[in-house]
Scaffold this active site. Structure first.
Site, PDB file in Angstrom:
ATOM      1  N   SER A   1       3.742  40.188  -4.984  1.00  0.00           N
ATOM      2  CA  SER A   1       2.509  40.038  -5.847  1.00  0.00           C
ATOM      3  C   SER A   1       2.485  40.559  -7.455  1.00  0.00           C
ATOM      4  CB  SER A   1       1.265  40.780  -5.141  1.00  0.00           C
ATOM      5  OG  SER A   1       1.637  41.988  -5.168  1.00  0.00           O
TER       6      SER A   1
ATOM      7  N   GLU B   1       0.415  30.935  -4.712  1.00  0.00           N
ATOM      8  CA  GLU B   1       1.392  31.267  -5.350  1.00  0.00           C
ATOM      9  C   GLU B   1       2.259  30.833  -5.443  1.00  0.00           C
ATOM     10  OE1 GLU B   1      -0.195  34.020  -9.353  1.00  0.00           O
ATOM     11  OE2 GLU B   1       0.340  34.748  -7.611  1.00  0.00           O
TER      12      GLU B   1
ATOM     13  N   HIS C   1       3.594  33.515  -3.202  1.00  0.00           N
ATOM     14  CA  HIS C   1       2.535  34.486  -3.544  1.00  0.00           C
ATOM     15  C   HIS C   1       1.284  33.820  -2.454  1.00  0.00           C
ATOM     16  CE1 HIS C   1      -0.258  37.271  -5.413  1.00  0.00           C
ATOM     17  NE2 HIS C   1      -0.311  37.683  -4.010  1.00  0.00           N
TER      18      HIS C   1
ATOM     19  N   ASN D   1      -2.247  39.008 -10.195  1.00  0.00           N
ATOM     20  CA  ASN D   1      -3.044  40.146 -10.320  1.00  0.00           C
ATOM     21  C   ASN D   1      -2.457  40.701 -11.979  1.00  0.00           C
ATOM     22  OD1 ASN D   1      -3.554  41.286  -8.349  1.00  0.00           O
ATOM     23  ND2 ASN D   1      -1.050  40.373  -7.175  1.00  0.00           N
TER      24      ASN D   1
END
Length: 295
Positions: free
Chosen positions: A118, A151, A139, A189
């Site tokens: 992540s 992702e 991800h 993130n």
């Protein structure tokens, strides 16, 4: 691609295995612990049962999907016939680099090596392999069987062909892939973790309590759960790890983790996984109970 190996059978790993098997792929689920693998299969079975009860799968489809998952404790054997390997181990740079050296040594030459990281650099992971053009980030979001986003992160050396293959593969799982470039935290993130960190700072500085902070974000910003509840769900140790990657990667003090978060992780209060974080988490209960430490 027909044969998928998933390294790591925790929350993300078993969810990734679940989705691939459901969509017709043969899956080798690999973990060092037999006990962890048994727990993972039980979790996958329960999640398939939930899908059956909702009419999303038939009982026959559930059994067929479970039959596509084989487990093992050796990386070399598990990846030997794989077309794609998805690493879903703990969010630790040293562990991931060592895993990718091992995967690269034993996977077929044509295999694509993906990581579910992540936040950790895809480029850095790729650099320890002999096939940096075939290393990419996938991800997935938690819970994997439910969340639509993948992702897809291109490392500096990732080929356009490999990226296109992974975008197409993600769509075959009925996911919605979004291509991003390899910078600390990627997109998800880089945006989410500073928000969570700011929520923790708001608590730390006495601006408002746990319930109040989460209520503002749920009712005011239409978030399905507040940032402190979400942090508990993700794992406070994971949040801390990602913030440290952002802080180190950009060298910007705005990413520095809140001292309260650091103390909670060091004391072992990591959220759902340990039973207490900002909330107390009782197995089988969905009631939101703020930890007595914050009342």
């Amino acid at each position: 691609m027909k044969n998928i190996a998933v390294i790591g059978s925790g929350t993300m790993g078993n969810g990734i295995a679940h989705v691939f098997a459901q969509h017709g792929y043969a899956v080798a689920l690999i973990d060092l612990s037999e006990k962890a693998l048994e727990k993972a299969l039980a979790t996958i079975g329960k999640n398939y049962d939930r899908q059956v009860s909702k009419g999303l799968l038939t009982a026959e489809e559930k059994e067929a999907a479970l039959a596509r998952i084989q487990t093992g404790t050796e990386v070399a054997a598990g990846v030997a016939a794989a077309d794609l390997i998805v690493e879903a181990a703990t969010e630790n740079m040293d562990i991931k680099l060592q895993l990718f050296r091992e995967i690269d040594a034993h996977a077929p030459a044509h295999a694509i090596l993906a990581t579910n990281t992540s936040s950790i650099s895809i480029t850095k992971i790729a650099a320890v392999t002999r096939r940096p053009d075939k290393v990419i980030g996938m991800h997935f979001m938690n819970p994997v069987p439910v969340m639509k986003l993948v992702e897809v992160i291109k490392g500096y050396a990732t080929s356009e062909e490999v990226c296109a293959q992974i975008m197409e593969l993600s769509q075959s799982l009925q996911k919605i892939p979004v291509e991003v470039n390899d910078y600390p935290g990627f997109v998800a993130n880089r945006i989410l973790m500073p928000m969570i960190n700011e929520a923790i700072y708001s608590l730390y500085e006495g601006v408002a309590g746990v319930h109040e902070i989460d209520t503002v974000m749920k009712l005011g910003m239409a978030h399905p759960m507040g940032p402190l509840q979400l942090a508990d769900f993700i794992g406070l140790d994971v949040c801390l790890s990602i913030l440290r990657v952002l802080h180190e990667g950009f060298g910007n003090p705005k990413y520095a983790p809140c001292p309260l978060l650091v103390n909670m992780v060091e004391a072992g209060f990591k959220g759902v996984k340990t039973g207490e974080g900002f909330y107390v988490h009782t197995p089988g209960s969905k009631e939101l109970v703020v930890s007595p430490r914050f009342k």
